[in-house]
Design an enzyme around this catalytic site. Structure first.
Site, PDB file in Angstrom:
ATOM      1  N   CYS A 134     -28.843 -24.889  16.362  1.00  0.00           N
ATOM      2  CA  CYS A 134     -29.646 -23.666  16.357  1.00  0.00           C
ATOM      3  C   CYS A 134     -29.446 -22.887  15.055  1.00  0.00           C
ATOM      4  O   CYS A 134     -29.878 -23.320  14.003  1.00  0.00           O
ATOM      5  CB  CYS A 134     -29.325 -22.839  17.599  1.00  0.00           C
ATOM      6  SG  CYS A 134     -30.575 -21.601  18.002  1.00  0.00           S
ATOM      7  N   HIS A 135     -28.774 -21.733  15.088  1.00  0.00           N
ATOM      8  CA  HIS A 135     -28.469 -21.011  13.857  1.00  0.00           C
ATOM      9  C   HIS A 135     -27.117 -21.430  13.262  1.00  0.00           C
ATOM     10  O   HIS A 135     -26.774 -21.010  12.161  1.00  0.00           O
ATOM     11  CB  HIS A 135     -28.470 -19.500  14.098  1.00  0.00           C
ATOM     12  CG  HIS A 135     -29.837 -18.925  14.296  1.00  0.00           C
ATOM     13  ND1 HIS A 135     -30.406 -18.819  15.549  1.00  0.00           N
ATOM     14  CD2 HIS A 135     -30.759 -18.450  13.420  1.00  0.00           C
ATOM     15  CE1 HIS A 135     -31.626 -18.290  15.432  1.00  0.00           C
ATOM     16  NE2 HIS A 135     -31.860 -18.062  14.159  1.00  0.00           N
ATOM     17  N   GLU A 165     -38.235 -18.587  14.691  1.00  0.00           N
ATOM     18  CA  GLU A 165     -37.777 -17.249  14.301  1.00  0.00           C
ATOM     19  C   GLU A 165     -38.908 -16.238  14.444  1.00  0.00           C
ATOM     20  O   GLU A 165     -38.698 -15.104  14.914  1.00  0.00           O
ATOM     21  CB  GLU A 165     -37.251 -17.274  12.866  1.00  0.00           C
ATOM     22  CG  GLU A 165     -36.231 -16.200  12.551  1.00  0.00           C
ATOM     23  CD  GLU A 165     -34.905 -16.396  13.266  1.00  0.00           C
ATOM     24  OE1 GLU A 165     -34.719 -15.739  14.314  1.00  0.00           O
ATOM     25  OE2 GLU A 165     -34.065 -17.193  12.803  1.00  0.00           O
TER      26      GLU A 165
END
Length: 229
Positions: A134-135, A165
């Protein structure tokens, strides 16, 4: 010959709790709990590290999810979560793999943490696996190998996409767009449909796009380690 299971897996959690002045953030609990379950069921011990050490901020916990509840209720994990290691306390030689969990906080404190980057480089260059979801791949943006090249250069990578996003309304809040930053480092970003599992395996680099990818990323990490072991 050393058994690969004699080494542990290091999960990295963000220490950052401020979502660009719009609210609170932290490490995303499901993106830690699901990999923890996969790693421990495969026979690996798991340690936790964060940029600042101590107890990291949590985000997105769902106690109705039995896997997240089991992670948060686990006595060993509760102890480690209350006092995560600082990067300088970590010996990369103890670990077969490093896994960067996501959560928006990672966008602020993962990219510039040279201690964490050094740990990942050392694990990778010793034949181990670098992974993120993910991030979490924000950590990969500035990791360089000993020859000065970017770890992600020329490799297939999946991470939270620019489109995702935008879908969560945080394009103007995060300090940079993760997909764009990885592409600027020479990564070949591979995107699946929004919020559905997408995992990329590029040698000993294993990455996933979003929360749905957390468990599948961990499964691929175990598979790569088994093949290397």
């Amino acid at each position: 010959m050393t058994n690969i299971l004699d080494k542990k897996i290091l999960i990295v959690l963000t220490s950052h709790d401020d979502l660009g002045g719009t609210g609170k953030t932290g490490f995303y609990v499901s993106e830690t709990a699901y990999p923890w379950r996969v790693f421990t069921q495969a026979g690996y011990q798991v340690d936790l590290v964060s940029p600042q050490g101590g107890e990291p901020p949590q985000d997105g916990a769902d106690l109705s999810d039995p896997i997240q509840k089991a992670f948060l209720d686990d006595a060993e994990m509760s102890r480690k979560l209350a006092d995560t290691l600082r990067p300088e306390k970590v010996d990369a030689r103890d670990y077969a793999a490093i896994f960067y969990a996501g959560g928006h906080g990672t966008m602020w404190d993962f990219p510039g943490d040279t201690g964490l980057a050094g740990i990942a480089r050392d694990i990778y260059e010793a034949g181990g696996v670098v992974s993120a979801v993910c991030h979490g791949p924000a950590a990969l943006v500035n990791i360089t190998l000993s020859d000065g090249s970017y770890l992600v250069a020329g490799k297939e990578v999946s991470a939270f996409t620019n489109e995702e996003e935008a879908a969560v309304g945080l394009t103007g809040i995060v300090p940079f767009l993760l997909q764009t930053a990885l592409e600027e480092r020479g990564a070949k970003h591979v995107a699946g449909p929004n919020f559905l599992s997408q995992v990329s395996v590029s040698g000993r680099l294993v990455t996933g796009q979003n929360p749905a990818s957390a468990g599948p990323v961990a499964e691929q990490v175990v598979a790569v380690l088994s093949n290397n072991g």
